[in-house]
Design a protein around this motif. Structure first.
Motif, short mmCIF file in Angstrom:
data_model
loop_
_atom_site.label_atom_id
_atom_site.label_comp_id
_atom_site.label_asym_id
_atom_site.label_seq_id
_atom_site.Cartn_x
_atom_site.Cartn_y
_atom_site.Cartn_z
N ASP A 79 0.86 -1.18 0.00
CA ASP A 79 0.00 0.00 0.00
C ASP A 79 0.90 1.23 0.00
O ASP A 79 1.66 1.45 0.95
N PRO A 80 0.87 2.05 -1.05
CA PRO A 80 1.75 3.23 -1.10
C PRO A 80 1.56 4.18 0.07
O PRO A 80 2.49 4.90 0.44
N ALA A 81 0.37 4.17 0.70
CA ALA A 81 0.11 5.10 1.81
C ALA A 81 0.76 4.65 3.10
O ALA A 81 1.00 5.47 4.00
N THR A 82 1.02 3.39 3.25
CA THR A 82 1.56 2.88 4.52
C THR A 82 2.98 2.34 4.42
O THR A 82 3.64 2.16 5.44
N VAL A 83 3.47 2.08 3.21
CA VAL A 83 4.80 1.50 3.08
C VAL A 83 5.86 2.55 3.45
O VAL A 83 5.67 3.75 3.21
N SER A 84 6.95 2.10 4.06
CA SER A 84 7.98 3.03 4.51
C SER A 84 9.15 3.07 3.52
O SER A 84 9.59 2.02 3.04
N PRO A 85 9.66 4.27 3.20
CA PRO A 85 10.82 4.37 2.30
C PRO A 85 12.04 3.69 2.89
O PRO A 85 12.17 3.55 4.11
N SER A 86 12.94 3.28 2.03
CA SER A 86 14.16 2.59 2.46
C SER A 86 15.32 3.02 1.58
O SER A 86 15.11 3.63 0.53
N ALA A 87 16.52 2.70 2.03
CA ALA A 87 17.70 3.01 1.24
C ALA A 87 17.76 2.10 0.01
O ALA A 87 17.42 0.91 0.10
N VAL A 88 18.18 2.65 -1.10
CA VAL A 88 18.31 1.85 -2.32
C VAL A 88 19.48 0.89 -2.16
O VAL A 88 20.58 1.31 -1.78
N PRO A 89 19.29 -0.42 -2.37
CA PRO A 89 20.38 -1.39 -2.22
C PRO A 89 21.57 -1.05 -3.13
O PRO A 89 21.38 -0.57 -4.26
N ASP A 90 22.77 -1.27 -2.64
CA ASP A 90 23.98 -0.94 -3.41
C ASP A 90 24.06 -1.73 -4.71
O ASP A 90 24.65 -1.27 -5.69
N SER A 91 23.49 -2.94 -4.71
CA SER A 91 23.59 -3.79 -5.90
C SER A 91 22.54 -3.47 -6.96
O SER A 91 22.51 -4.12 -8.01
N PHE A 92 21.66 -2.49 -6.68
CA PHE A 92 20.62 -2.13 -7.65
C PHE A 92 21.20 -1.10 -8.62
O PHE A 92 21.42 0.06 -8.28
N LEU A 93 21.46 -1.52 -9.85
CA LEU A 93 22.06 -0.66 -10.86
C LEU A 93 21.10 -0.52 -12.03
O LEU A 93 20.48 -1.49 -12.46
N ALA A 94 21.01 0.69 -12.57
CA ALA A 94 20.11 0.92 -13.69
C ALA A 94 20.52 2.19 -14.40
O ALA A 94 21.14 3.09 -13.82
N VAL A 95 20.18 2.25 -15.70
CA VAL A 95 20.36 3.48 -16.47
C VAL A 95 19.17 4.37 -16.15
O VAL A 95 18.09 4.22 -16.72
N ALA A 96 19.34 5.28 -15.20
CA ALA A 96 18.21 6.05 -14.69
C ALA A 96 18.69 7.36 -14.09
O ALA A 96 19.89 7.55 -13.83
N ASP A 97 17.75 8.29 -13.90
CA ASP A 97 18.06 9.55 -13.23
C ASP A 97 17.35 9.68 -11.89
O ASP A 97 17.58 10.62 -11.14
N THR A 98 16.47 8.72 -11.57
CA THR A 98 15.74 8.75 -10.30
C THR A 98 15.61 7.33 -9.76
O THR A 98 15.30 6.40 -10.52
N MET A 99 15.86 7.15 -8.46
CA MET A 99 15.73 5.85 -7.82
C MET A 99 14.99 6.00 -6.50
O MET A 99 15.06 7.07 -5.86
N ALA A 100 14.32 4.93 -6.12
CA ALA A 100 13.62 4.92 -4.83
C ALA A 100 13.49 3.47 -4.37
O ALA A 100 13.60 2.54 -5.17
N ALA A 101 13.27 3.30 -3.07
CA ALA A 101 13.12 1.95 -2.51
C ALA A 101 12.18 2.00 -1.31
O ALA A 101 12.05 3.05 -0.65
N TRP A 102 11.52 0.87 -1.05
CA TRP A 102 10.57 0.77 0.05
C TRP A 102 10.75 -0.57 0.75
O TRP A 102 11.05 -1.59 0.11
N PHE B 13 11.83 -3.38 -1.96
CA PHE B 13 11.45 -3.23 -3.36
C PHE B 13 12.05 -1.93 -3.87
O PHE B 13 11.79 -0.85 -3.31
N ALA B 14 12.90 -2.01 -4.90
CA ALA B 14 13.59 -0.84 -5.44
C ALA B 14 13.15 -0.61 -6.87
O ALA B 14 12.86 -1.56 -7.61
N ALA B 15 13.12 0.66 -7.26
CA ALA B 15 12.70 1.01 -8.62
C ALA B 15 13.54 2.17 -9.12
O ALA B 15 14.09 2.96 -8.35
#
Length: 443
Positions: free
Chosen positions: A54-77, A89-91
């Motif tokens: 649930d996006p309203a209740t999930v808590s943000p988290s640090a993006v794992p170091d092993s999560f690599l992507a061609v991107a300009d924005t990252m987030a994790a929960w 869960f990282a995106a």
């Protein structure tokens, strides 16, 4: 599979779902062309809902170091509850569009959806031993012994042709069931089957195993006479022979039992605290979950590989018999050799892994020498199929048809073996109707 067709053009991608339909991982090939469109932010809410949170209740988290992507924005929960093992869960997004997402269990990703996965370099002592035993020895030794046997007039040419042709056809059947005809077209399919790598791959395996069979068959027939009895009857076209049915039935039962034994071994290693990593679905299971035709491809592949492995198995056995001069010593040496070579080294679990491998290979050797070539092929084929199936007891699951098709094929093999083994006799006949000779009833 996950990489077919290749996800290489902008906008193409791969999505991995859990058996319940929850998003586990996502990868999209981004469009890297210059773009002057301004983006104010990324709406992560639909993605988080797809991941089962649930996006309203999930808590943000640090993006794992092993999560690599061609991107300009990252987030994790953080998806897991407080006190439970950490699941994140990282995106990642590029220019406001999501290009990658993954679920991490204890810092490790649950899936690798890389377009071009990089495999570890397999070179090492064990790898070279495997290459020698399963590639160099069958080809070089097979050529020498096959030539000698052909000159002596003691080769089973028909049996060798059946081995080679069967492996060739099974690999080509696998290819036919894995391709998408609507995307490739008839011309590409025909040229691939006849001119390109699928045919070459199938042909090299079929030819080398036919040569290996020519090399070892006279020695197997002389040293272990019972090994090729059911195979000789199959080659002669006697499919309904009770001995053939018996070996198919025994092999199928051991294939299923071996799969259950492996599951028990995994549960034991986890209960002993030797393995703490979360369960991961194999690429085979992920691939076979997507379509029933891939189950048929896996069946063809399993029988092709099993015929190849069984021929290599007896090739190494004959080679050890040449060296050790005793059947029993050759069998024991084969058990230990296969166990050591096929056991991956891990500090915590090596002893348990090696013990399991010895038990597994000991049963395989006993099965092969007692019931023969056909039983060994069927056992390994059924084991491969059962191990690759996406198991479920929920017949409403989206991949349930694939599971049911796989088990129907295995049950059909069991049924064929059982009915053929009893030789057409009724299972429910009246014992009082049986003839009596010399005071004893005759079955």
């Amino acid at each position: 599979g996950l990489a077919e067709p290749p996800q290489t053009y902008p906008g193409s991608g791969t999505v991995l779902l859990s058996p319940l339909g929850r998003l586990l991982a996502l990868r999209v090939v981004p469009d890297l062309r210059p773009d002057t469109t301004s983006v104010t932010g990324v709406d992560w809410a639909p993605l988080v809902r797809a991941a089962g949170a649930d996006p309203a209740t999930v808590s943000p988290s640090a993006v794992p170091d092993s999560f690599l992507a061609v991107a300009d924005t990252m987030a994790a929960w953080r998806l897991s509850r407080a006190g439970a093992p950490e699941t994140t869960f990282a995106a990642a997004a590029l220019r406001g569009r999501v290009v990658e997402a993954n679920t991490f269990a204890g810092g490790r990703p649950v899936a690798n959806l890389a377009v071009l996965p990089v495999e570890a370099d397999p070179e090492g002592v064990v790898a070279w031993i495997q290459v020698f035993l399963f590639t160099v020895l069958p080809i070089v030794g097979g050529l020498i012994l096959a030539r000698h046997n052909l000159k002596a007039g003691r080769s089973d040419i028909r049996g060798a042709l059946v081995v080679g042709t069967s492996i060739l056809i099974l690999y080509l059947i696998e290819y036919v069931f894995t391709i998408r005809a609507s995307e490739l077209g008839l011309y590409r399919i025909v040229t691939a089957l006849t001119w390109q790598s699928p045919f070459g791959h199938a042909l090299i395996h079929g030819a080398t195993m036919a040569i290996a069979y020519l090399a070892i068959e006279p020695y197997i027939r002389r040293l272990w006479p019972s090994v090729l009895v059911s195979w000789a009857r199959l080659v002669a076209g006697r499919w309904r022979d009770p001995i053939v049915g018996r070996d198919v039935l025994v092999g199928a039962v051991w294939g299923i039992a071996g799969c259950l034994l492996f599951l028990g071994y995994e549960a034991l290693s986890r209960s002993m605290g030797l393995v703490s990593e979360p369960y991961q679905l194999s690429p085979w299971v992920l691939s076979l979950s997507t379509a029933p035709r891939l189950i048929l491809a896996a069946v063809a592949n399993s029988f092709a590989i099993s015929m190849l492995y069984a021929t290599l198995f007896f090739t190494v056995l004959v080679a050890l018999r040449f060296v050790l001069r005793r059947n029993l010593l050759a069998a024991i040496a084969l058990i230990l050799l296969m166990a050591v070579v096929n056991t991956a080294f891990a500090p915590k679990t090596y002893a348990l892994n090696l013990a399991f491998a010895i038990v597994w290979n000991a049963v395989s050797v006993v099965l092969a020498l007692r019931f023969g070539y056909v039983a060994l092929i069927v056992a390994w084929s059924v084991n491969f199929i059962a191990d690759r199936l996406p198991w479920t007891t929920d017949f409403g699951a989206w991949f349930a048809p694939q599971t049911m098709l796989g088990w129907v094929l295995i049950l059909a093999l069991l049924g064929f073996g059982f009915l053929t083994a009893v030789g057409g006799r009724s299972l429910f006949r009246d014992p009082l109707s049986e003839p009596v000779i010399g005071g004893k009833r005759v079955a």
